[in-house]
Design an enzyme around this catalytic site. Structure first.
Site, mmCIF file in Angstrom:
data_model
loop_
_atom_site.group_PDB
_atom_site.id
_atom_site.type_symbol
_atom_site.label_atom_id
_atom_site.label_comp_id
_atom_site.label_asym_id
_atom_site.label_seq_id
_atom_site.Cartn_x
_atom_site.Cartn_y
_atom_site.Cartn_z
ATOM 1 N N GLU A 1 8.030 25.330 -21.957
ATOM 2 C CA GLU A 1 7.786 24.329 -20.927
ATOM 3 C C GLU A 1 7.792 25.004 -19.560
ATOM 4 O O GLU A 1 8.141 26.183 -19.431
ATOM 5 C CB GLU A 1 8.821 23.193 -20.996
ATOM 6 C CG GLU A 1 8.663 22.330 -22.242
ATOM 7 C CD GLU A 1 9.616 21.158 -22.280
ATOM 8 O OE1 GLU A 1 10.361 20.949 -21.303
ATOM 9 O OE2 GLU A 1 9.634 20.443 -23.291
ATOM 10 N N ARG B 1 15.212 20.532 -10.943
ATOM 11 C CA ARG B 1 15.732 20.776 -12.292
ATOM 12 C C ARG B 1 14.708 21.494 -13.170
ATOM 13 O O ARG B 1 13.549 21.104 -13.240
ATOM 14 C CB ARG B 1 16.121 19.438 -12.945
ATOM 15 C CG ARG B 1 16.569 19.592 -14.392
ATOM 16 C CD ARG B 1 17.069 18.286 -14.950
ATOM 17 N NE ARG B 1 16.051 17.264 -15.030
ATOM 18 C CZ ARG B 1 15.150 17.158 -16.010
ATOM 19 N NH1 ARG B 1 15.118 18.060 -16.970
ATOM 20 N NH2 ARG B 1 14.286 16.167 -16.016
ATOM 21 N N HIS C 1 8.522 13.530 -11.913
ATOM 22 C CA HIS C 1 7.808 14.109 -13.048
ATOM 23 C C HIS C 1 6.323 14.078 -12.726
ATOM 24 O O HIS C 1 5.803 13.063 -12.255
ATOM 25 C CB HIS C 1 8.096 13.324 -14.330
ATOM 26 C CG HIS C 1 7.717 14.095 -15.554
ATOM 27 N ND1 HIS C 1 6.405 14.260 -15.946
ATOM 28 C CD2 HIS C 1 8.470 14.763 -16.464
ATOM 29 C CE1 HIS C 1 6.371 14.993 -17.049
ATOM 30 N NE2 HIS C 1 7.609 15.320 -17.373
ATOM 31 N N ARG D 1 8.088 21.939 -11.831
ATOM 32 C CA ARG D 1 7.702 20.543 -11.670
ATOM 33 C C ARG D 1 7.471 20.140 -10.222
ATOM 34 O O ARG D 1 6.578 19.347 -9.924
ATOM 35 C CB ARG D 1 8.778 19.634 -12.287
ATOM 36 C CG ARG D 1 8.759 19.615 -13.793
ATOM 37 C CD ARG D 1 9.823 18.696 -14.321
ATOM 38 N NE ARG D 1 9.750 18.632 -15.776
ATOM 39 C CZ ARG D 1 10.627 17.957 -16.532
ATOM 40 N NH1 ARG D 1 11.614 17.312 -15.946
ATOM 41 N NH2 ARG D 1 10.503 17.936 -17.837
#
Length: 459
Positions: free
Chosen positions: A119, A402, A259, A306
């Site tokens: 990821e 994060r 997100h 992100r």
């Protein structure tokens, strides 16, 4: 509203919240103390159940906690606490093993080893999934079952164990665990500068008081402050607000992660999260004209951190009058999408999109708060008697952003630590001396008992 005040409930440890942090804290504390676990909705209504991407951990022999820590600190823009990150990454494999012991069945490769996926901002595959895209649900199911089995009674009336008014339970060796569902936090109770429990409100309007030696807040995030969020309806920042009113220090509240890819459709599937793992499998982001825009910003492209991806999408949307960008998963293929992401596949198709043949409109949505109630490595806050874990806590592991799939890990590692510390708690002074940054303080209430130029899709 019916506001009958019943007799005071007592527990050695009061845990408020039933996501992965609250459930693990309650289970750990109940090994030696009488615990009352309180949750705003049903036991399984929190954000944990919605987690699709997985849980990160250095399980591969070629990986290491140190490598995981480097990626975590880099994704956090250098603002993470190195010691907290070290604890997270070193204790991560044991926390995952604990979840497996509770019955979580993570996906396996053909050779029987854990199927580790890649990821964004990870330098190697280290993400475990369960049921493809149902990791949170698998973890939540296992922990909820463990809590219900551990509790003497699962009723919402608080009968039995630590929830009995006027007593501390009869759990014998190892303590006890009782539950109160559909019960919201109103305020923390303070006596002589110490948190001694909480004031609660039941769904029927009944007010309850709980007296506890230690109180653990695991109330999740505050995504419902935003118009677009992947968070459940219960994520309204209750624990943050109560801790602030009581005088606890909050920190890093400006760091709220969006997100990058939430489903941009009207109706019931609006803001449904499309896991980063879809991009890990090869899906691409395109502007409405079909052009990719991320490779020019970062060599990792769709797997950049992100914050960069979400900002890039927002900037492209601004150039196309707010219309969403497109997540192109057609290269993955309909069959593989169905097998790898069964939950997402069902939702996307229910929204009227055949994502094996056409791109999916997506937009950033509020997802996770890195800041929260300042804690030390054992979950202690700046108020004696008060602990915090999970998204409502600022443990220091996330910095400004994060790292993907570190949230479930943080809940498991620091939920366990907070539960253990709360069970050991004595009525004594408590201090958290970690250096503050962006701290937000409030005098205690009266006691009541960026990147460079943005991407463009222009010709």
């Amino acid at each position: 509203m019916h506001t009958e005040r019943r007799s005071e409930l007592r527990a050695e440890v009061l845990v408020i919240g039933s996501g992965i942090a609250g459930l693990t804290a309650a289970l750990r504390a109940a090994q030696r103390a009488d615990v009352l676990l309180v949750t705003k909705g049903a036991l399984a209504d929190g954000a944990t159940r919605r987690a699709q991407g997985g849980i990160a951990g250095a399980l591969d022999p070629a990986d290491s906690p140190a490598a995981h820590a480097r990626d975590t600190l880099a994704a956090g823009a250098g603002l993470g606490d190195p010691e907290a990150v070290r604890v997270l990454c070193e204790e991560g494999p044991a926390a995952i093993a604990g979840l497996i012991a509770h019955g979580v069945r993570f996906d396996r490769a053909d050779d029987g080893s854990h199927a580790l996926c890649l990821e964004g901002a990870h330098d190697r595959p280290r993400i475990l999934h369960a049921g493809g895209d149902a990791t949170g649900r698998a973890i939540d199911d296992a922990l909820v079952q463990a809590v219900r089995e551990r509790s003497q009674h699962g009723s919402a009336d608080g009968a039995g164990g630590a929830g009995r008014a006027g007593g501390t339970g009869t759990g014998g060796a190892g303590g006890s665990l009782a539950l109160l569902e559909h019960t919201a936090l109103v305020d923390l109770r303070l006596e002589h500068g110490r948190v001694v429990g909480a004031e609660l409100l039941g769904a029927d309007g009944t007010r309850r008081r709980v007296r506890a030696r230690a109180t653990v807040l695991a109330t999740g995030g505050a995504g419902q402050l935003f118009s677009r969020t992947t968070n459940p309806a219960v994520a309204t920042g209750d624990g943050l607000a109560a801790a602030w009113r009581a005088g606890a220090v909050l920190e890093d509240l400006e760091f709220f992660q969006f997100h990058p890819t939430a489903l941009a459709v009207p109706g019931r599937y609006a803001s449904f999260l499309l896991s980063e793992a879809v991009r890990g499998e090869g899906a691409l982001l395109r502007c409405e004209r079909g052009r990719r825009f991320l490779p020019g910003l970062d060599p990792r492209g769709e797997l950049a951190p992100r914050d960069l991806v979400a900002r890039a999408i927002a900037q492209v949307m601004a150039t196309q009058e707010g219309r969403p960008v497109l997540l192109d998963a057609t290269g993955i293929g309909a069959g593989r999408l169905r097998r790898r992401f069964p939950t997402l596949d069902g939702v996307v198709r229910a929204a009227g999109i055949d994502w094996g043949r056409e791109p999916v409109p997506v937009t950033p949505a509020a997802h996770y708060g890195m800041g929260g109630i300042r804690t030390d490595l054992e979950g202690r806050t700046t108020l004696p008697g008060l602990y915090a874990a999970g998204e409502c806590a600022r443990t220091g592991v996330h910095g400004a952003n994060r790292l993907a799939s570190n949230s479930l890990l943080e809940g498991a590692v620091f939920g366990t630590r907070a539960g253990a510390a709360a069970a050991r708690a004595q009525v004594s002074p408590q201090r958290v001396d970690r250096a503050p940054r962006a701290a937000v303080g409030l005098p205690r209430r009266a006691e009541t008992g960026s990147p460079g130029p943005g991407p463009s899709c222009r010709s």
